[in-house]
Design a protein around this motif. Structure first.
Motif, short mmCIF file in Angstrom:
data_model
loop_
_atom_site.label_atom_id
_atom_site.label_comp_id
_atom_site.label_asym_id
_atom_site.label_seq_id
_atom_site.Cartn_x
_atom_site.Cartn_y
_atom_site.Cartn_z
N ASN A 1 0.78 -1.37 0.12
CA ASN A 1 0.05 0.02 0.10
C ASN A 1 0.90 1.35 0.08
O ASN A 1 0.61 2.39 -0.57
N LEU A 2 2.02 1.38 0.88
CA LEU A 2 2.96 2.51 0.66
C LEU A 2 3.47 2.63 -0.58
O LEU A 2 3.63 3.98 -1.05
N THR B 1 0.94 4.17 -2.90
CA THR B 1 0.40 5.47 -2.39
C THR B 1 1.54 6.57 -3.16
O THR B 1 1.28 7.43 -3.45
N GLU B 2 2.83 5.87 -3.10
CA GLU B 2 4.22 6.69 -3.65
C GLU B 2 3.95 6.95 -5.24
O GLU B 2 4.00 8.17 -5.53
N GLN C 1 0.85 7.05 -6.40
CA GLN C 1 -0.25 8.07 -6.74
C GLN C 1 0.38 9.64 -6.30
O GLN C 1 -0.17 10.43 -7.01
N LYS C 2 1.05 9.76 -5.38
CA LYS C 2 1.74 11.12 -5.02
C LYS C 2 2.47 11.68 -6.22
O LYS C 2 2.51 12.82 -6.58
N GLU D 1 7.56 14.98 2.38
CA GLU D 1 6.95 14.44 3.64
C GLU D 1 7.12 15.54 4.50
O GLU D 1 6.19 15.86 5.38
N LEU E 1 1.88 10.69 9.31
CA LEU E 1 2.20 9.31 8.92
C LEU E 1 2.79 8.37 10.06
O LEU E 1 2.52 7.38 10.28
N LYS F 1 9.42 3.89 0.22
CA LYS F 1 9.83 4.96 -0.60
C LYS F 1 11.02 4.34 -1.64
O LYS F 1 11.04 4.75 -2.72
#
Length: 273
Positions: free
Chosen positions: A2-3, A6-7, A9-10, A81, A90, A104
């Motif tokens: 998921n992390l 998410t990266e 998507q960012k 971040e 976070l 990351k």
């Protein structure tokens, strides 16, 4: 997982990825330009073919473009971040700092693979236009694998630097400059042992980089001095060192722990009647 998702998507909101695309595009183009400006005597020694273009592009990626590009992208996605003031949120989710950094850096490794694939495609297009000799399907496939794998190994070779710079806000700019210098240093490593031990060039031994395509190495002597075992050990050592760096307690985390303990209020004592 998921992390990592998410990266990506960012990254849709950031334009930093364009730096990598531009750099990957410039690498094979510069290889052709360097060949065209080469002296006539050098051209008679070296008959520039498509395999030579692949080798030149891999070399330019490792020494000039990818170290700075990957350090810039990796440092940027970590630094956001801090600048977006989302790190403290976070870390209370609960997502630990080592887990956040691992996500990351894994995302950065995937980006390196994608840039390597993109670079292989651009190299093929440049070869079709300017350098068609010995352009065959086996050469294209093997060169694409080498280019993609070397992009990942270059990324892993600078993981410790990126992780170290990621511990401080806005340190990624200095990390990108340091990565560029580290890549440039690889050009001057003539000793085979140092070349195999150097983190950024260790991957060349793993992908079996031939070195053909350079005037100083027309006989292919580069390939005869490679040690795959040493290269693998260096890459594994970089991963272990990165794990150690991201697990070192941060000053902010250490400072928060005592403040939380000190902020606890003592229960009120009952007043005697």
């Amino acid at each position: 997982m998921n992390l990592i998702l998410t990266e990506f998507q960012k990254l849709k909101r950031y334009s930093i990825i364009l730096v990598g695309i531009i750099g990957a595009t410039c690498s094979p183009v510069i290889s052709i330009v360097m060949q065209n400006v080469m002296s006539d005597d050098a051209k008679t020694v070296l008959n520039y073919t498509f395999p030579d273009l692949i080798n030149s592009t891999i070399w330019n990626n490792m020494t000039i473009f990818f170290p700075m590009i990957l350090a810039l992208i990796g440092g940027y996605i970590i630094s956001r971040e801090y600048t977006d003031d989302t790190l403290k949120n976070l870390l209370t989710v609960p997502v630990s700092f080592p887990r956040l950094m691992a996500g990351k850096l894994t995302a950065l490794g995937i980006i390196a693979l994608l840039l390597g694939l993109y670079d292989a495609l651009v190299t093929l297009l440049v070869g079709l236009i300017c350098c068609r000799e010995n352009l065959t399907l086996p050469v294209v496939l093997s060169g694409s694998v080498q280019m993609t794998a070397m992009a990942l190994f270059t990324c892993i070779g600078e993981f410790p630097l990126i992780a170290l710079c990621g511990r401080r806000r806005d340190a990624f700019r200095g990390g990108a400059v340091a990565a560029f210098l580290l890549g440039y240093v690889a050009i001057f490593l003539k000793n085979p042992v140092l070349r195999n031990l150097y983190p950024l060039s260790a991957g060349l031994s793993i992908v079996r980089f031939s070195g053909e395509g350079f005037v100083s190495d027309t006989a292919g002597s580069y390939a005869s001095t490679q040690n795959t075992f040493i290269g693998i050990c260096v890459i594994l050592a970089m991963l272990i060192l990165t794990g150690i760096i991201i697990h070192i307690p941060r000053k902010e985390a250490v400072a928060v722990a005592p403040s939380k303990k000190g902020g606890r209020t003592k229960p009120k004592q009952e007043t005697s009647k």
